[in-house]
Design an enzyme around this catalytic site. Structure first.
Site: not given
Length: 489
Positions: A257, A359, A354, A457, A465, A452, A468, A439, A460
Protein backbone atom coordinates in the site's frame (compact mmCIF):
# COMPACT_ATOMS: atom_id res chain seq x y z
CA UNK A 1 -40.52 -5.43 -37.81
CA UNK A 2 -36.88 -4.90 -38.89
CA UNK A 3 -36.82 -1.43 -37.33
CA UNK A 4 -37.99 -2.80 -34.00
CA UNK A 5 -35.38 -5.59 -34.02
CA UNK A 6 -32.64 -3.10 -34.89
CA UNK A 7 -33.62 -0.86 -31.97
CA UNK A 8 -33.75 -3.78 -29.55
CA UNK A 9 -30.33 -4.97 -30.67
CA UNK A 10 -28.71 -1.53 -30.28
CA UNK A 11 -30.26 -1.05 -26.83
CA UNK A 12 -28.95 -4.49 -25.81
CA UNK A 13 -25.44 -3.59 -27.00
CA UNK A 14 -25.53 -0.37 -24.98
CA UNK A 15 -26.45 -2.31 -21.86
CA UNK A 16 -23.81 -5.01 -22.38
CA UNK A 17 -20.78 -2.94 -23.40
CA UNK A 18 -19.20 0.11 -21.78
CA UNK A 19 -18.93 3.48 -23.48
CA UNK A 20 -15.33 2.65 -24.34
CA UNK A 21 -16.42 -0.49 -26.17
CA UNK A 22 -19.58 0.68 -27.93
CA UNK A 23 -20.70 4.08 -29.22
CA UNK A 24 -23.99 4.61 -31.01
CA UNK A 25 -23.80 7.36 -33.60
CA UNK A 26 -26.34 10.12 -33.83
CA UNK A 27 -27.73 8.22 -36.75
CA UNK A 28 -29.89 5.62 -35.00
CA UNK A 29 -28.91 2.83 -37.35
CA UNK A 30 -25.08 3.01 -37.07
CA UNK A 31 -22.36 2.85 -34.47
CA UNK A 32 -18.87 1.67 -33.59
CA UNK A 33 -17.70 -1.36 -31.64
CA UNK A 34 -14.18 -1.66 -30.25
CA UNK A 35 -13.32 -5.32 -29.67
CA UNK A 36 -10.33 -6.30 -27.54
CA UNK A 37 -8.95 -9.64 -28.69
CA UNK A 38 -8.31 -12.16 -25.91
CA UNK A 39 -4.62 -13.14 -25.73
CA UNK A 40 -3.23 -16.37 -24.27
CA UNK A 41 -0.60 -16.22 -21.53
CA UNK A 42 2.89 -15.44 -22.83
CA UNK A 43 1.69 -13.96 -26.12
CA UNK A 44 4.40 -12.10 -28.04
CA UNK A 45 4.75 -9.63 -30.90
CA UNK A 46 7.76 -9.91 -33.20
CA UNK A 47 9.52 -7.21 -35.19
CA UNK A 48 12.10 -8.02 -37.86
CA UNK A 49 14.91 -5.45 -37.55
CA UNK A 50 18.44 -5.47 -39.00
CA UNK A 51 18.46 -9.21 -39.75
CA UNK A 52 17.34 -9.92 -36.18
CA UNK A 53 14.01 -10.54 -34.48
CA UNK A 54 12.89 -8.34 -31.61
CA UNK A 55 10.24 -10.08 -29.54
CA UNK A 56 8.14 -8.50 -26.77
CA UNK A 57 5.62 -10.29 -24.57
CA UNK A 58 2.33 -8.48 -24.10
CA UNK A 59 -1.06 -8.99 -22.45
CA UNK A 60 -3.19 -6.58 -24.49
CA UNK A 61 -3.46 -5.58 -28.15
CA UNK A 62 -5.16 -2.43 -29.47
CA UNK A 63 -8.83 -3.21 -30.21
CA UNK A 64 -10.38 -4.02 -33.56
CA UNK A 65 -12.68 -1.21 -34.74
CA UNK A 66 -15.97 -2.38 -36.24
CA UNK A 67 -18.00 0.49 -37.73
CA UNK A 68 -21.43 -0.65 -38.85
CA UNK A 69 -24.58 0.64 -40.47
CA UNK A 70 -27.90 -1.17 -40.48
CA UNK A 71 -29.85 -1.18 -43.80
CA UNK A 72 -33.64 -0.80 -43.65
CA UNK A 73 -34.15 -4.50 -44.41
CA UNK A 74 -31.70 -5.75 -41.73
CA UNK A 75 -31.87 -8.35 -40.29
CA UNK A 76 -34.53 -10.02 -42.40
CA UNK A 77 -32.85 -9.76 -45.83
CA UNK A 78 -29.54 -7.81 -45.75
CA UNK A 79 -26.45 -8.04 -43.51
CA UNK A 80 -25.10 -4.95 -41.75
CA UNK A 81 -22.83 -2.77 -43.85
CA UNK A 82 -19.54 -2.47 -42.02
CA UNK A 83 -15.86 -1.53 -42.08
CA UNK A 84 -13.19 -3.37 -40.12
CA UNK A 85 -9.93 -1.66 -39.20
CA UNK A 86 -6.93 -2.62 -37.08
CA UNK A 87 -3.34 -1.35 -37.27
CA UNK A 88 -1.71 -4.70 -36.40
CA UNK A 89 -3.45 -6.77 -39.09
CA UNK A 90 -2.89 -6.57 -42.84
CA UNK A 91 -5.68 -5.72 -45.27
CA UNK A 92 -5.86 -9.34 -46.43
CA UNK A 93 -6.29 -10.55 -42.85
CA UNK A 94 -9.02 -7.98 -42.26
CA UNK A 95 -10.70 -9.06 -45.51
CA UNK A 96 -10.68 -12.70 -44.33
CA UNK A 97 -12.31 -11.67 -41.06
CA UNK A 98 -14.86 -9.52 -42.92
CA UNK A 99 -15.82 -12.34 -45.26
CA UNK A 100 -16.33 -14.64 -42.27
CA UNK A 101 -18.55 -12.07 -40.57
CA UNK A 102 -20.75 -12.05 -43.67
CA UNK A 103 -20.87 -15.87 -43.58
CA UNK A 104 -21.92 -15.73 -39.91
CA UNK A 105 -24.89 -13.52 -40.88
CA UNK A 106 -25.93 -15.89 -43.63
CA UNK A 107 -25.81 -18.81 -41.17
CA UNK A 108 -28.28 -17.06 -38.84
CA UNK A 109 -31.07 -17.15 -41.40
CA UNK A 110 -32.17 -13.55 -40.85
CA UNK A 111 -31.46 -13.01 -37.12
CA UNK A 112 -29.56 -10.13 -35.50
CA UNK A 113 -25.84 -10.78 -35.61
CA UNK A 114 -23.80 -7.92 -34.12
CA UNK A 115 -23.25 -9.58 -30.73
CA UNK A 116 -22.18 -12.82 -32.42
CA UNK A 117 -19.70 -10.84 -34.50
CA UNK A 118 -18.20 -9.31 -31.36
CA UNK A 119 -17.89 -12.74 -29.71
CA UNK A 120 -16.15 -14.15 -32.78
CA UNK A 121 -13.71 -11.25 -33.07
CA UNK A 122 -12.88 -11.38 -29.36
CA UNK A 123 -12.47 -15.11 -28.88
CA UNK A 124 -11.58 -16.59 -32.29
CA UNK A 125 -9.64 -13.95 -34.26
CA UNK A 126 -6.19 -15.33 -33.44
CA UNK A 127 -7.15 -18.95 -34.11
CA UNK A 128 -8.97 -18.03 -37.34
CA UNK A 129 -5.87 -16.21 -38.67
CA UNK A 130 -3.42 -18.80 -37.24
CA UNK A 131 -1.81 -16.24 -34.88
CA UNK A 132 -2.15 -18.35 -31.74
CA UNK A 133 1.17 -17.55 -30.02
CA UNK A 134 3.15 -14.95 -32.02
CA UNK A 135 2.13 -11.90 -34.04
CA UNK A 136 4.60 -10.78 -36.72
CA UNK A 137 4.11 -7.05 -37.19
CA UNK A 138 3.53 -5.91 -40.78
CA UNK A 139 6.06 -3.42 -42.16
CA UNK A 140 3.45 -1.56 -44.21
CA UNK A 141 0.54 0.53 -42.90
CA UNK A 142 -2.70 -1.39 -42.65
CA UNK A 143 -5.77 -0.28 -44.62
CA UNK A 144 -9.35 -0.94 -43.43
CA UNK A 145 -11.63 -3.51 -45.00
CA UNK A 146 -15.25 -2.60 -45.77
CA UNK A 147 -18.11 -4.72 -46.96
CA UNK A 148 -18.46 -2.65 -50.16
CA UNK A 149 -15.61 -4.71 -51.61
CA UNK A 150 -17.86 -7.76 -51.76
CA UNK A 151 -21.13 -5.99 -52.54
CA UNK A 152 -20.16 -5.20 -56.14
CA UNK A 153 -19.60 -8.90 -56.78
CA UNK A 154 -22.88 -9.70 -55.14
CA UNK A 155 -24.70 -7.15 -57.31
CA UNK A 156 -23.57 -8.89 -60.50
CA UNK A 157 -24.63 -12.29 -59.21
CA UNK A 158 -28.02 -11.30 -57.84
CA UNK A 159 -29.71 -9.45 -60.73
CA UNK A 160 -33.06 -10.80 -59.68
CA UNK A 161 -32.95 -8.78 -56.44
CA UNK A 162 -31.57 -5.62 -58.08
CA UNK A 163 -33.90 -3.26 -56.25
CA UNK A 164 -33.13 -4.54 -52.77
CA UNK A 165 -29.37 -4.58 -53.33
CA UNK A 166 -29.37 -1.08 -54.85
CA UNK A 167 -31.13 0.20 -51.76
CA UNK A 168 -28.59 -1.58 -49.59
CA UNK A 169 -25.69 -0.20 -51.63
CA UNK A 170 -27.02 3.33 -51.25
CA UNK A 171 -27.18 2.86 -47.48
CA UNK A 172 -23.63 1.49 -47.50
CA UNK A 173 -22.34 4.38 -49.60
CA UNK A 174 -23.99 6.91 -47.30
CA UNK A 175 -22.59 5.13 -44.22
CA UNK A 176 -19.01 5.04 -45.50
CA UNK A 177 -19.08 8.66 -46.58
CA UNK A 178 -20.07 9.52 -43.01
CA UNK A 179 -17.36 7.22 -41.70
CA UNK A 180 -14.75 8.96 -43.88
CA UNK A 181 -15.81 12.29 -42.42
CA UNK A 182 -15.45 10.90 -38.93
CA UNK A 183 -11.94 9.67 -39.65
CA UNK A 184 -10.91 13.03 -41.09
CA UNK A 185 -12.47 14.88 -38.19
CA UNK A 186 -14.79 16.91 -40.42
CA UNK A 187 -18.03 15.47 -39.09
CA UNK A 188 -19.73 15.95 -35.74
CA UNK A 189 -20.87 12.35 -35.36
CA UNK A 190 -17.63 10.95 -33.90
CA UNK A 191 -18.09 9.58 -30.36
CA UNK A 192 -16.26 11.65 -27.75
CA UNK A 193 -15.22 8.54 -25.83
CA UNK A 194 -12.80 7.39 -28.55
CA UNK A 195 -9.41 9.11 -28.76
CA UNK A 196 -7.62 9.97 -31.96
CA UNK A 197 -4.82 7.65 -32.92
CA UNK A 198 -1.30 8.39 -34.15
CA UNK A 199 0.66 9.63 -31.08
CA UNK A 200 3.93 8.52 -32.69
CA UNK A 201 3.40 10.17 -36.06
CA UNK A 202 6.06 12.79 -35.33
CA UNK A 203 8.82 10.24 -34.73
CA UNK A 204 11.21 9.10 -37.45
CA UNK A 205 10.24 5.43 -37.22
CA UNK A 206 9.29 2.97 -39.93
CA UNK A 207 5.68 1.66 -39.84
CA UNK A 208 6.57 -1.54 -37.97
CA UNK A 209 8.58 0.32 -35.31
CA UNK A 210 5.80 2.87 -34.85
CA UNK A 211 3.28 0.06 -34.58
CA UNK A 212 5.36 -1.71 -31.93
CA UNK A 213 5.55 1.52 -29.93
CA UNK A 214 1.77 1.92 -30.10
CA UNK A 215 1.21 -1.68 -29.02
CA UNK A 216 3.60 -1.44 -26.06
CA UNK A 217 2.07 1.87 -24.97
CA UNK A 218 -1.44 0.42 -25.15
CA UNK A 219 -0.33 -2.73 -23.31
CA UNK A 220 1.18 -0.68 -20.46
CA UNK A 221 -1.90 1.54 -20.17
CA UNK A 222 -4.31 -1.42 -20.09
CA UNK A 223 -2.10 -3.26 -17.62
CA UNK A 224 -2.22 -0.24 -15.31
CA UNK A 225 -6.02 -0.12 -15.56
CA UNK A 226 -6.27 -3.77 -14.60
CA UNK A 227 -3.83 -3.25 -11.71
CA UNK A 228 -5.80 -0.31 -10.34
CA UNK A 229 -9.08 -2.23 -10.32
CA UNK A 230 -7.63 -5.39 -8.66
CA UNK A 231 -7.51 -5.98 -4.89
CA UNK A 232 -4.07 -6.72 -3.35
CA UNK A 233 -2.79 -7.58 0.14
CA UNK A 234 -0.04 -5.23 1.36
CA UNK A 235 3.06 -7.25 2.30
CA UNK A 236 3.73 -4.91 5.25
CA UNK A 237 0.42 -4.22 7.02
CA UNK A 238 -1.42 -7.28 5.53
CA UNK A 239 -4.50 -5.17 4.75
CA UNK A 240 -6.37 -5.39 1.44
CA UNK A 241 -6.43 -2.42 -0.93
CA UNK A 242 -7.37 -1.63 -4.50
CA UNK A 243 -4.44 -1.34 -6.85
CA UNK A 244 -5.15 2.38 -7.19
CA UNK A 245 -4.03 2.69 -3.54
CA UNK A 246 -0.96 0.48 -3.97
CA UNK A 247 2.51 0.54 -5.53
CA UNK A 248 4.05 -2.40 -7.36
CA UNK A 249 7.83 -2.74 -7.59
CA UNK A 250 8.34 -3.55 -11.27
CA UNK A 251 11.61 -5.43 -10.80
CA UNK A 252 10.22 -8.05 -8.40
CA UNK A 253 6.43 -7.64 -8.62
CA UNK A 254 5.84 -7.16 -4.86
CA UNK A 255 2.86 -4.95 -4.00
CA UNK A 256 2.53 -2.60 -1.00
CA UNK A 257 0.00 0.00 0.00
CA UNK A 258 1.18 3.53 -0.67
CA UNK A 259 1.18 4.50 3.02
CA UNK A 260 3.47 1.63 4.14
CA UNK A 261 5.95 1.94 1.28
CA UNK A 262 6.04 5.74 1.63
CA UNK A 263 6.84 5.51 5.37
CA UNK A 264 9.53 2.89 4.69
CA UNK A 265 11.23 5.04 2.02
CA UNK A 266 10.96 8.25 4.08
CA UNK A 267 12.62 6.55 7.08
CA UNK A 268 15.57 5.35 4.97
CA UNK A 269 16.10 8.76 3.36
CA UNK A 270 15.87 10.66 6.66
CA UNK A 271 18.52 8.37 8.13
CA UNK A 272 20.77 8.94 5.12
CA UNK A 273 20.56 5.29 4.08
CA UNK A 274 19.73 5.83 0.42
CA UNK A 275 20.89 2.32 -0.47
CA UNK A 276 18.12 1.07 1.81
CA UNK A 277 15.40 2.54 -0.43
CA UNK A 278 14.50 -0.84 -1.87
CA UNK A 279 11.56 -3.22 -1.89
CA UNK A 280 10.07 -3.48 1.62
CA UNK A 281 9.84 -7.27 1.35
CA UNK A 282 12.39 -9.05 3.57
CA UNK A 283 15.60 -10.04 1.75
CA UNK A 284 14.42 -8.42 -1.51
CA UNK A 285 16.87 -5.97 -3.08
CA UNK A 286 14.70 -4.80 -5.99
CA UNK A 287 14.59 -1.02 -6.46
CA UNK A 288 11.54 1.22 -7.01
CA UNK A 289 11.74 3.61 -9.94
CA UNK A 290 12.77 7.22 -9.44
CA UNK A 291 9.23 8.33 -10.32
CA UNK A 292 7.78 5.98 -7.68
CA UNK A 293 10.16 7.28 -4.99
CA UNK A 294 9.34 10.91 -5.82
CA UNK A 295 5.58 10.32 -5.69
CA UNK A 296 5.91 8.50 -2.35
CA UNK A 297 8.23 10.80 -0.38
CA UNK A 298 7.50 14.23 -1.84
CA UNK A 299 9.68 16.80 -3.56
CA UNK A 300 11.81 17.87 -0.57
CA UNK A 301 12.86 14.39 0.56
CA UNK A 302 13.34 13.29 -3.02
CA UNK A 303 15.90 16.08 -3.55
CA UNK A 304 17.82 14.80 -0.53
CA UNK A 305 17.55 11.23 -1.82
CA UNK A 306 18.80 12.26 -5.26
CA UNK A 307 21.70 14.24 -3.78
CA UNK A 308 22.82 11.46 -1.42
CA UNK A 309 22.51 8.84 -4.14
CA UNK A 310 24.67 10.93 -6.47
CA UNK A 311 27.21 11.53 -3.71
CA UNK A 312 27.41 7.80 -2.95
CA UNK A 313 27.93 7.01 -6.63
CA UNK A 314 30.71 9.59 -6.88
CA UNK A 315 32.39 8.31 -3.70
CA UNK A 316 32.62 4.86 -5.28
CA UNK A 317 34.51 6.20 -8.31
CA UNK A 318 38.30 6.09 -7.81
CA UNK A 319 38.93 8.92 -10.29
CA UNK A 320 36.54 11.37 -8.61
CA UNK A 321 37.65 13.78 -5.88
CA UNK A 322 36.15 16.95 -4.46
CA UNK A 323 37.24 20.55 -4.87
CA UNK A 324 39.14 21.51 -1.66
CA UNK A 325 37.55 24.96 -1.52
CA UNK A 326 34.97 24.86 1.31
CA UNK A 327 32.68 27.23 -0.60
CA UNK A 328 32.63 24.90 -3.63
CA UNK A 329 33.32 21.21 -2.78
CA UNK A 330 32.12 20.17 -6.27
CA UNK A 331 33.08 16.72 -7.64
CA UNK A 332 36.09 16.77 -9.96
CA UNK A 333 37.16 14.00 -12.34
CA UNK A 334 40.96 13.75 -12.48
CA UNK A 335 43.17 12.03 -14.99
CA UNK A 336 45.04 9.06 -13.59
CA UNK A 337 48.47 10.09 -14.91
CA UNK A 338 48.13 13.77 -14.03
CA UNK A 339 49.06 15.43 -10.75
CA UNK A 340 46.67 18.34 -11.24
CA UNK A 341 42.88 18.54 -11.10
CA UNK A 342 40.74 21.44 -12.33
CA UNK A 343 37.35 22.20 -10.81
CA UNK A 344 34.84 22.85 -13.58
CA UNK A 345 32.60 24.90 -11.27
CA UNK A 346 34.94 27.43 -9.64
CA UNK A 347 37.99 26.94 -11.89
CA UNK A 348 40.39 26.13 -9.01
CA UNK A 349 43.46 24.11 -10.09
CA UNK A 350 44.89 22.04 -7.25
CA UNK A 351 47.42 19.29 -6.55
CA UNK A 352 45.77 15.88 -6.27
CA UNK A 353 48.15 14.89 -3.45
CA UNK A 354 48.19 17.83 -1.04
CA UNK A 355 44.93 19.52 -2.21
CA UNK A 356 46.73 22.89 -2.29
CA UNK A 357 47.01 25.28 -5.23
CA UNK A 358 48.84 23.50 -8.03
CA UNK A 359 52.61 23.97 -7.64
CA UNK A 360 53.95 22.39 -10.81
CA UNK A 361 55.58 19.03 -11.44
CA UNK A 362 57.95 19.16 -8.42
CA UNK A 363 57.22 16.75 -5.60
CA UNK A 364 55.01 18.39 -3.02
CA UNK A 365 55.82 18.32 0.70
CA UNK A 366 53.43 15.45 1.62
CA UNK A 367 55.11 13.28 -1.03
CA UNK A 368 58.61 14.10 0.25
CA UNK A 369 57.52 13.47 3.84
CA UNK A 370 55.96 10.16 2.86
CA UNK A 371 59.11 9.08 1.05
CA UNK A 372 61.30 9.97 4.05
CA UNK A 373 59.03 8.06 6.42
CA UNK A 374 59.02 5.06 4.09
CA UNK A 375 62.83 5.18 3.90
CA UNK A 376 63.15 5.53 7.67
CA UNK A 377 60.67 2.77 8.28
CA UNK A 378 62.35 0.45 5.81
CA UNK A 379 65.56 0.67 7.80
CA UNK A 380 63.78 -0.60 10.90
CA UNK A 381 62.00 -3.82 11.79
CA UNK A 382 58.83 -5.01 10.11
CA UNK A 383 57.31 -7.40 12.64
CA UNK A 384 53.54 -7.73 12.47
CA UNK A 385 51.53 -5.65 14.94
CA UNK A 386 48.78 -7.23 17.09
CA UNK A 387 45.51 -7.57 15.19
CA UNK A 388 43.12 -7.03 18.11
CA UNK A 389 42.32 -3.82 19.98
CA UNK A 390 43.29 -5.46 23.26
CA UNK A 391 46.66 -6.44 21.82
CA UNK A 392 47.32 -2.89 20.61
CA UNK A 393 46.42 -1.47 24.02
CA UNK A 394 48.74 -3.95 25.72
CA UNK A 395 51.55 -2.97 23.32
CA UNK A 396 50.98 0.70 24.09
CA UNK A 397 51.04 0.05 27.85
CA UNK A 398 54.29 -1.88 27.38
CA UNK A 399 55.79 1.01 25.41
CA UNK A 400 54.55 3.76 27.76
CA UNK A 401 55.75 2.06 30.99
CA UNK A 402 58.93 0.51 29.64
CA UNK A 403 62.50 1.75 29.97
CA UNK A 404 64.37 3.52 27.17
CA UNK A 405 66.04 0.25 26.21
CA UNK A 406 62.62 -1.45 26.04
CA UNK A 407 61.22 1.34 23.86
CA UNK A 408 64.17 1.11 21.45
CA UNK A 409 63.62 -2.63 21.22
CA UNK A 410 59.92 -2.16 20.36
CA UNK A 411 60.71 0.53 17.75
CA UNK A 412 63.35 -1.65 16.13
CA UNK A 413 60.96 -4.61 16.12
CA UNK A 414 57.84 -2.91 14.72
CA UNK A 415 59.22 0.19 12.97
CA UNK A 416 58.64 3.72 14.18
CA UNK A 417 56.02 4.64 11.61
CA UNK A 418 54.05 1.41 11.90
CA UNK A 419 54.16 1.45 15.68
CA UNK A 420 53.05 5.03 16.30
CA UNK A 421 50.63 5.43 13.40
CA UNK A 422 48.83 2.16 14.11
CA UNK A 423 48.71 2.83 17.82
CA UNK A 424 47.36 6.33 17.26
CA UNK A 425 44.67 5.11 14.85
CA UNK A 426 43.63 2.28 17.13
CA UNK A 427 43.46 4.37 20.29
CA UNK A 428 41.68 7.21 18.44
CA UNK A 429 39.04 4.87 17.10
CA UNK A 430 38.60 3.35 20.53
CA UNK A 431 38.16 6.77 22.12
CA UNK A 432 35.72 7.86 19.43
CA UNK A 433 33.68 4.69 19.91
CA UNK A 434 33.53 5.20 23.66
CA UNK A 435 32.80 8.92 23.71
CA UNK A 436 30.57 9.58 20.69
CA UNK A 437 27.39 8.35 19.02
CA UNK A 438 26.06 8.32 15.45
CA UNK A 439 23.46 10.86 14.39
CA UNK A 440 20.29 8.80 13.69
CA UNK A 441 19.73 10.71 10.45
CA UNK A 442 23.10 11.06 8.68
CA UNK A 443 25.26 8.79 10.89
CA UNK A 444 27.80 11.54 11.54
CA UNK A 445 29.82 10.97 14.76
CA UNK A 446 28.65 13.33 17.57
CA UNK A 447 30.42 14.08 20.87
CA UNK A 448 28.43 15.41 23.83
CA UNK A 449 30.60 17.55 26.10
CA UNK A 450 28.01 19.64 27.95
CA UNK A 451 24.33 20.61 28.12
CA UNK A 452 21.09 18.66 28.07
CA UNK A 453 20.29 15.46 26.20
CA UNK A 454 18.61 17.32 23.31
CA UNK A 455 21.33 17.10 20.65
CA UNK A 456 21.52 18.86 17.27
CA UNK A 457 23.69 17.31 14.57
CA UNK A 458 26.20 19.82 13.24
CA UNK A 459 26.01 18.29 9.77
CA UNK A 460 22.31 17.72 8.99
CA UNK A 461 20.78 19.84 11.84
CA UNK A 462 18.58 16.97 13.02
CA UNK A 463 17.53 17.04 16.70
CA UNK A 464 17.70 13.75 18.60
CA UNK A 465 17.82 12.32 22.10
CA UNK A 466 21.35 11.53 23.31
CA UNK A 467 20.10 8.71 25.56
CA UNK A 468 18.02 6.61 23.12
CA UNK A 469 18.91 8.31 19.78
CA UNK A 470 15.22 8.94 18.98
CA UNK A 471 14.61 11.57 16.29
CA UNK A 472 12.96 14.67 17.80
CA UNK A 473 10.90 17.40 16.17
CA UNK A 474 11.68 21.02 16.89
CA UNK A 475 8.12 21.73 18.04
CA UNK A 476 7.65 18.73 20.35
CA UNK A 477 11.15 17.84 21.53
CA UNK A 478 10.31 18.30 25.24
CA UNK A 479 7.39 15.87 25.05
CA UNK A 480 9.85 13.02 24.46
CA UNK A 481 11.29 13.39 27.96
CA UNK A 482 7.83 13.56 29.53
CA UNK A 483 6.51 10.39 27.93
CA UNK A 484 9.60 8.13 28.13
CA UNK A 485 12.23 6.92 30.55
CA UNK A 486 14.86 9.30 29.10
CA UNK A 487 15.89 12.22 31.31
CA UNK A 488 16.49 15.67 29.91
CA UNK A 489 19.80 16.13 31.75
Amino acid sequence: MDTEEQENELVALQSIFSSEEFARHESKSSGELRVSVELPSGYAVTLAEDDALKQCKISFLPPLRLNFGLPEDYPSRSPPSFSLSCNWLTHNQLAALGAHLTDLYRATGGDVVLFSWVQFLREDTLAFLNLNSVLVLPNVPSTPYNSQESIHAALSERKSSQTALTSGAENVQTFFLDDEKRVKGAGDNAPETFEERGPFSGLSLNPAQRLLSEILTHDAAQGQKVFQSTVYDCAVCFMSYLGSECVQIQECGHVFCQACLAEFCKLQIREGNVLGVTCAQADCTALPTQAQVESLVGEELFRRYDRLLLQHSLDCMPDVMYCPRPSCASPVVREEASGVALCSVCGFAFCVTCKKTYHGTDDCRPKRLLKSLQKEDSEQGNAELPQSVEGMKALWDDFASGSKQRRRLLVSRYGQKGLFQSLEDCLSQGWIGSNSKNCPRCFCRIEKNFGCNIMTCSQCRQQFCWVCLAVLSYEKSLQHFQDSSCSRY
